[in-house]
Design a protein around this motif. Sequence first.
Motif, PDB file in Angstrom:
ATOM      1  N   THR A  93       0.857  -1.198   0.000  1.00  0.00           N
ATOM      2  CA  THR A  93       0.000   0.000   0.000  1.00  0.00           C
ATOM      3  C   THR A  93       0.891   1.246   0.000  1.00  0.00           C
ATOM      4  N   GLY A  94       0.380   2.320  -0.547  1.00  0.00           N
ATOM      5  CA  GLY A  94       1.214   3.512  -0.702  1.00  0.00           C
ATOM      6  C   GLY A  94       2.315   3.280  -1.727  1.00  0.00           C
ATOM      7  N   GLY A  95       2.059   2.367  -2.647  1.00  0.00           N
ATOM      8  CA  GLY A  95       3.105   1.919  -3.575  1.00  0.00           C
ATOM      9  C   GLY A  95       3.380   2.841  -4.741  1.00  0.00           C
ATOM     10  N   ALA A  96       2.630   3.938  -4.849  1.00  0.00           N
ATOM     11  CA  ALA A  96       2.813   4.826  -6.000  1.00  0.00           C
ATOM     12  C   ALA A  96       3.941   5.825  -5.799  1.00  0.00           C
ATOM     13  N   SER A  97       4.450   5.961  -4.575  1.00  0.00           N
ATOM     14  CA  SER A  97       5.426   7.032  -4.319  1.00  0.00           C
ATOM     15  C   SER A  97       6.382   6.610  -3.202  1.00  0.00           C
ATOM     16  N   GLY A  98       7.490   7.317  -3.128  1.00  0.00           N
ATOM     17  CA  GLY A  98       8.374   7.257  -1.968  1.00  0.00           C
ATOM     18  C   GLY A  98       8.785   5.859  -1.534  1.00  0.00           C
ATOM     19  N   ILE A  99       8.609   5.589  -0.253  1.00  0.00           N
ATOM     20  CA  ILE A  99       9.072   4.334   0.340  1.00  0.00           C
ATOM     21  C   ILE A  99       8.331   3.135  -0.260  1.00  0.00           C
ATOM     22  N   ASP A 119      -2.798   2.118  -4.120  1.00  0.00           N
ATOM     23  CA  ASP A 119      -2.613   3.526  -3.729  1.00  0.00           C
ATOM     24  C   ASP A 119      -3.876   4.301  -4.089  1.00  0.00           C
ATOM     25  N   ILE A 120      -4.021   5.446  -3.436  1.00  0.00           N
ATOM     26  CA  ILE A 120      -5.147   6.332  -3.735  1.00  0.00           C
ATOM     27  C   ILE A 120      -4.825   7.224  -4.928  1.00  0.00           C
ATOM     28  N   ASP A 121      -3.546   7.292  -5.297  1.00  0.00           N
ATOM     29  CA  ASP A 121      -3.064   8.185  -6.364  1.00  0.00           C
ATOM     30  C   ASP A 121      -3.070   7.449  -7.714  1.00  0.00           C
ATOM     31  N   ALA A 122      -4.148   7.629  -8.467  1.00  0.00           N
ATOM     32  CA  ALA A 122      -4.298   6.907  -9.739  1.00  0.00           C
ATOM     33  C   ALA A 122      -3.206   7.289 -10.736  1.00  0.00           C
ATOM     34  N   VAL A 157       2.235   0.680   3.987  1.00  0.00           N
ATOM     35  CA  VAL A 157       3.106   1.843   3.857  1.00  0.00           C
ATOM     36  C   VAL A 157       2.310   3.146   3.698  1.00  0.00           C
ATOM     37  N   ALA A 158       1.125   3.078   3.142  1.00  0.00           N
ATOM     38  CA  ALA A 158       0.353   4.294   2.844  1.00  0.00           C
ATOM     39  C   ALA A 158       0.289   5.200   4.068  1.00  0.00           C
ATOM     40  N   GLY A 159       0.546   6.469   3.851  1.00  0.00           N
ATOM     41  CA  GLY A 159       0.485   7.393   4.977  1.00  0.00           C
ATOM     42  C   GLY A 159       0.576   8.829   4.506  1.00  0.00           C
ATOM     43  N   SER A 181      -1.084  14.132  16.168  1.00  0.00           N
ATOM     44  CA  SER A 181      -1.923  13.028  15.669  1.00  0.00           C
ATOM     45  C   SER A 181      -1.054  12.017  14.931  1.00  0.00           C
ATOM     46  N   TYR A 182      -0.091  12.514  14.157  1.00  0.00           N
ATOM     47  CA  TYR A 182       0.804  11.626  13.405  1.00  0.00           C
ATOM     48  C   TYR A 182       1.664  10.808  14.366  1.00  0.00           C
ATOM     49  N   ALA A 183       2.309  11.480  15.317  1.00  0.00           N
ATOM     50  CA  ALA A 183       3.198  10.771  16.235  1.00  0.00           C
ATOM     51  C   ALA A 183       2.420   9.759  17.070  1.00  0.00           C
ATOM     52  N   PRO A 238      11.171   4.423  10.144  1.00  0.00           N
ATOM     53  CA  PRO A 238      12.154   5.254   9.444  1.00  0.00           C
ATOM     54  C   PRO A 238      12.336   6.598  10.143  1.00  0.00           C
ATOM     55  N   GLY A 239      13.540   7.137   9.999  1.00  0.00           N
ATOM     56  CA  GLY A 239      13.799   8.509  10.445  1.00  0.00           C
ATOM     57  C   GLY A 239      13.425   9.464   9.325  1.00  0.00           C
ATOM     58  N   LEU A 240      14.382  10.218   8.857  1.00  0.00           N
ATOM     59  CA  LEU A 240      14.115  11.210   7.808  1.00  0.00           C
ATOM     60  C   LEU A 240      14.416  10.597   6.440  1.00  0.00           C
ATOM     61  N   VAL A 241      13.403  10.613   5.563  1.00  0.00           N
ATOM     62  CA  VAL A 241      13.547  10.001   4.244  1.00  0.00           C
ATOM     63  C   VAL A 241      13.168  11.052   3.201  1.00  0.00           C
ATOM     64  N   ALA A 242      13.952  11.125   2.152  1.00  0.00           N
ATOM     65  CA  ALA A 242      13.692  12.122   1.101  1.00  0.00           C
ATOM     66  C   ALA A 242      12.580  11.619   0.189  1.00  0.00           C
ATOM     67  N   LEU A 251       6.603  13.371   0.856  1.00  0.00           N
ATOM     68  CA  LEU A 251       5.986  13.642   2.162  1.00  0.00           C
ATOM     69  C   LEU A 251       6.797  14.658   2.969  1.00  0.00           C
ATOM     70  N   THR A 252       8.104  14.554   2.907  1.00  0.00           N
ATOM     71  CA  THR A 252       8.953  15.418   3.732  1.00  0.00           C
ATOM     72  C   THR A 252       9.431  16.662   2.994  1.00  0.00           C
ATOM     73  N   ALA A 253       9.184  16.736   1.692  1.00  0.00           N
ATOM     74  CA  ALA A 253       9.703  17.868   0.914  1.00  0.00           C
ATOM     75  C   ALA A 253       9.268  19.230   1.488  1.00  0.00           C
TER      76      ALA A 253
HETATM   77  N1  LIG Z   1       9.453  10.260   4.450  1.00  0.00           N
HETATM   78  C1  LIG Z   1       9.779  10.142   5.728  1.00  0.00           C
HETATM   79  O1  LIG Z   1      10.696  10.821   6.217  1.00  0.00           O
HETATM   80  C2  LIG Z   1       9.057   9.141   6.587  1.00  0.00           C
HETATM   81  C3  LIG Z   1       9.568   8.925   7.880  1.00  0.00           C
HETATM   82  C4  LIG Z   1       8.924   8.026   8.714  1.00  0.00           C
HETATM   83  C5  LIG Z   1       7.809   7.352   8.268  1.00  0.00           C
HETATM   84  N2  LIG Z   1       7.332   7.573   7.018  1.00  0.00           N
HETATM   85  C6  LIG Z   1       6.143   6.840   6.598  1.00  0.00           C
HETATM   86  O2  LIG Z   1       6.428   6.121   5.426  1.00  0.00           O
HETATM   87  C7  LIG Z   1       5.220   5.927   4.704  1.00  0.00           C
HETATM   88  C8  LIG Z   1       5.437   6.345   3.258  1.00  0.00           C
HETATM   89  O3  LIG Z   1       5.732   7.725   3.227  1.00  0.00           O
HETATM   90  P1  LIG Z   1       6.582   8.415   2.062  1.00  0.00           P
HETATM   91  O4  LIG Z   1       7.572   9.282   2.743  1.00  0.00           O
HETATM   92  O5  LIG Z   1       7.006   7.395   1.094  1.00  0.00           O
HETATM   93  O6  LIG Z   1       5.472   9.395   1.478  1.00  0.00           O
HETATM   94  P2  LIG Z   1       4.896   9.578  -0.007  1.00  0.00           P
HETATM   95  O7  LIG Z   1       3.979  10.732   0.081  1.00  0.00           O
HETATM   96  O8  LIG Z   1       6.007   9.604  -0.995  1.00  0.00           O
HETATM   97  O9  LIG Z   1       4.075   8.225  -0.245  1.00  0.00           O
HETATM   98  C9  LIG Z   1       2.892   7.949   0.464  1.00  0.00           C
HETATM   99  C10 LIG Z   1       1.930   7.245  -0.463  1.00  0.00           C
HETATM  100  O10 LIG Z   1       0.753   6.906   0.288  1.00  0.00           O
HETATM  101  C11 LIG Z   1      -0.352   7.164  -0.558  1.00  0.00           C
HETATM  102  N3  LIG Z   1      -1.570   7.363   0.230  1.00  0.00           N
HETATM  103  C12 LIG Z   1      -1.903   8.440   0.984  1.00  0.00           C
HETATM  104  N4  LIG Z   1      -3.123   8.275   1.496  1.00  0.00           N
HETATM  105  C13 LIG Z   1      -3.557   7.065   1.065  1.00  0.00           C
HETATM  106  C14 LIG Z   1      -4.755   6.339   1.271  1.00  0.00           C
HETATM  107  N5  LIG Z   1      -5.769   6.817   2.026  1.00  0.00           N
HETATM  108  N6  LIG Z   1      -4.881   5.118   0.692  1.00  0.00           N
HETATM  109  C15 LIG Z   1      -3.892   4.633  -0.094  1.00  0.00           C
HETATM  110  N7  LIG Z   1      -2.738   5.283  -0.325  1.00  0.00           N
HETATM  111  C16 LIG Z   1      -2.583   6.483   0.251  1.00  0.00           C
HETATM  112  C17 LIG Z   1       0.029   8.411  -1.332  1.00  0.00           C
HETATM  113  O11 LIG Z   1      -0.780   8.578  -2.480  1.00  0.00           O
HETATM  114  C18 LIG Z   1       1.490   8.127  -1.636  1.00  0.00           C
HETATM  115  O12 LIG Z   1       1.631   7.425  -2.857  1.00  0.00           O
HETATM  116  C19 LIG Z   1       4.138   6.740   5.424  1.00  0.00           C
HETATM  117  O13 LIG Z   1       3.382   5.882   6.250  1.00  0.00           O
HETATM  118  C20 LIG Z   1       4.962   7.711   6.255  1.00  0.00           C
HETATM  119  O14 LIG Z   1       4.258   8.141   7.384  1.00  0.00           O
HETATM  120  C21 LIG Z   1       7.937   8.456   6.153  1.00  0.00           C
END
Ligand SMILES: NC(=O)c1ccc[n+]([C@@H]2O[C@H](COP(=O)([O-])OP(=O)(O)OC[C@H]3O[C@@H](n4cnc5c(N)ncnc54)[C@H](O)[C@@H]3O)[C@@H](O)[C@H]2O)c1
Length: 258
Positions: free
Chosen positions: A12-18, A37-40, A86-88, A151-153, A182-186, A189-191
């Motif tokens: 889940t959350g597979g369209a971006s980032g982690i 993912d929610i992001d089509a 992973v979605a978040g 709320s996030y923490a 994870p700590g800080l990831v580029a 979300l963090t941009a």
């Molecule tokens: N980036 C960081 O520094 C960091 C640090 C700690 C934890 N995290 C966690 O890692 C996870 C991934 O974050 P990321 O940094 O890759 O962010 P990101 O924004 O690159 O990716 C998050 C993905 O989740 C998807 N998403 C959001 N809401 C959704 C929903 N309701 N249903 C399905 N998909 C949904 C988004 O569309 C996006 O593709 C998150 O849970 C985030 O909290 C990130």
Amino acid sequence: MTRFDGHVALVTGGASGIGAAIGSRLRGEGAHVVLADIDADGLARAAAADPDVATVACDVTDSAAVEAAVAETVRRFGRIDSAFAVAGAARFGTITDIAEDDWTFTVDLVLRGTFLTVRHAARAMRAAGHGGAVVIVSSLNAHVPLYGGSSYAAAKAASENFAKSAALELAPHGIRVNAVLPGLVATPLTAPLLGVESVNADYLARIPARRAADPSEIAGPCLYLASDDASYVNGTSLVVDGGWEITNYPDLAPLLEG
Ligand SMILES: NC(=O)c1ccc[n+]([C@@H]2O[C@H](COP(=O)([O-])OP(=O)(O)OC[C@H]3O[C@@H](n4cnc5c(N)ncnc54)[C@H](O)[C@@H]3O)[C@@H](O)[C@H]2O)c1
């Protein structure tokens, strides 16, 4: 042979980032992958980049949608061996000022979305009887507070703890559940936060690695926990933060409010 030959994973959350990095590393090691993912648009880009990756539109806070994503995984590839929750995302604001709907949005996505992902993936694994592995991406903020992000923490702390209850309940079915913090990831979300120069500088001053992680550096530990190398690892948390937890998280108040 590679570690994940024949393995079927839902991310889940597979369209971006982690999540995208997890999907791509799994594919590189031989797995069949479904990105939810929610992001089509993001899913369409992922599918264009790798025609063998499957995608499914899914809001993880919608139980029927998550159930359908798991069903689509089994329909497409015949089974489900692992799920990566992973979605978040987060809406920020101080406790006194944040709109209550924004607070609920974050808790719902981070905690309920994780619950629903584990629930439906585990139901399918249990029904198939072959066990499996679930990896929950929590956050270092499960252990350290975040000014303006209560709320996030709090929800990330809950999702880390949730992994332990899930491990307890699912162990009899051969399903392992672990959390990665994870700590800080580029990532996107963090941009915005890292765009604030004072925050960026203070973060980096505290992170012994002196840099943010690349998403692939979080994906690696996630894959380890889903692999057979972690066959005896269950109900635990892996902090992946470049040593940040050693040095404590900054109080953002003076940085953000002057
Ligand atoms: N980036 C960081 O520094 C960091 C640090 C700690 C934890 N995290 C966690 O890692 C996870 C991934 O974050 P990321 O940094 O890759 O962010 P990101 O924004 O690159 O990716 C998050 C993905 O989740 C998807 N998403 C959001 N809401 C959704 C929903 N309701 N249903 C399905 N998909 C949904 C988004 O569309 C996006 O593709 C998150 O849970 C985030 O909290 C990130």
